[in-house]
Design a protein around this motif. Sequence first.
Motif, PDB file in Angstrom:
ATOM      1  N   MET A 194      72.230   6.279 -23.708  1.00  0.00           N
ATOM      2  CA  MET A 194      72.999   6.741 -24.819  1.00  0.00           C
ATOM      3  C   MET A 194      72.044   6.621 -26.070  1.00  0.00           C
ATOM      4  O   MET A 194      71.483   5.429 -26.320  1.00  0.00           O
ATOM      5  N   SER A 195      71.651   7.702 -26.717  1.00  0.00           N
ATOM      6  CA  SER A 195      70.990   7.622 -27.931  1.00  0.00           C
ATOM      7  C   SER A 195      71.784   7.846 -29.054  1.00  0.00           C
ATOM      8  O   SER A 195      72.001   8.836 -29.212  1.00  0.00           O
ATOM      9  N   GLY A 196      71.884   6.740 -30.032  1.00  0.00           N
ATOM     10  CA  GLY A 196      72.454   6.838 -31.358  1.00  0.00           C
ATOM     11  C   GLY A 196      71.512   6.703 -32.249  1.00  0.00           C
ATOM     12  O   GLY A 196      72.129   6.151 -33.434  1.00  0.00           O
ATOM     13  N   ILE A 197      70.254   6.774 -32.077  1.00  0.00           N
ATOM     14  CA  ILE A 197      69.070   6.503 -33.315  1.00  0.00           C
ATOM     15  C   ILE A 197      69.312   7.638 -34.211  1.00  0.00           C
ATOM     16  O   ILE A 197      68.984   8.869 -33.770  1.00  0.00           O
ATOM     17  N   VAL A 198      69.295   7.485 -35.470  1.00  0.00           N
ATOM     18  CA  VAL A 198      69.428   8.572 -36.394  1.00  0.00           C
ATOM     19  C   VAL A 198      68.143   9.202 -36.915  1.00  0.00           C
ATOM     20  O   VAL A 198      67.278   8.517 -36.765  1.00  0.00           O
ATOM     21  N   GLY A 199      68.247  10.506 -36.855  1.00  0.00           N
ATOM     22  CA  GLY A 199      67.130  11.332 -37.355  1.00  0.00           C
ATOM     23  C   GLY A 199      66.125  11.481 -36.333  1.00  0.00           C
ATOM     24  O   GLY A 199      66.250  11.216 -35.014  1.00  0.00           O
ATOM     25  N   ALA A 200      64.810  11.697 -36.820  1.00  0.00           N
ATOM     26  CA  ALA A 200      63.784  12.001 -36.049  1.00  0.00           C
ATOM     27  C   ALA A 200      62.975  10.703 -35.339  1.00  0.00           C
ATOM     28  O   ALA A 200      62.258  10.912 -34.278  1.00  0.00           O
ATOM     29  N   ALA A 201      63.521   9.562 -35.702  1.00  0.00           N
ATOM     30  CA  ALA A 201      63.106   8.541 -35.019  1.00  0.00           C
ATOM     31  C   ALA A 201      63.642   8.186 -33.460  1.00  0.00           C
ATOM     32  O   ALA A 201      63.045   7.607 -32.391  1.00  0.00           O
ATOM     33  N   GLY A 202      64.680   9.072 -33.243  1.00  0.00           N
ATOM     34  CA  GLY A 202      65.268   9.043 -31.814  1.00  0.00           C
ATOM     35  C   GLY A 202      64.519  10.061 -30.892  1.00  0.00           C
ATOM     36  O   GLY A 202      64.844   9.971 -29.864  1.00  0.00           O
ATOM     37  N   LEU A 203      63.814  11.012 -31.242  1.00  0.00           N
ATOM     38  CA  LEU A 203      62.914  11.838 -30.609  1.00  0.00           C
ATOM     39  C   LEU A 203      61.905  11.296 -29.632  1.00  0.00           C
ATOM     40  O   LEU A 203      62.198  11.725 -28.430  1.00  0.00           O
TER      41      LEU A 203
END
Length: 124
Positions: free
Chosen positions: A97-106
């Motif tokens: 589950m990826s809930g990292i906001v914005g480009a940091a989650g790429l």
Amino acid sequence: MRSISVFGSTGSIGESTFDLLMRQGGPARYRTVALTGGRNVARLAAQARALRADLAVLAEADLLADLRAALAGTATECAAGPIAVAEAAERPAEWIMSGIVGAAGLAPGFRALVHGTVLALANK
């Protein structure tokens, strides 16, 4: 037992995911491979303890000593920094589950996909 990782576990999406995992059996039903968070050491440590996570990672490298202190006496491995967050996605898990906001989650998202992991995205 299904293996899972939660990226951004201390944010609103991660908290909802954590709550769902705990209501569905927590560590009796899920093996938590990795949990990552931004700066909230206390919350990440509490989640890692509750889910018996293999790895807990903070995005802010300067907080590593605090995380290690908060998880002293557990089997949870600690790491910190953006590279450590991305590397956590390379650990085998059936579902992330990826809930990292914005480009940091790429970066963690791409690394998880390379390994064929199911990646659930919830981004603001």
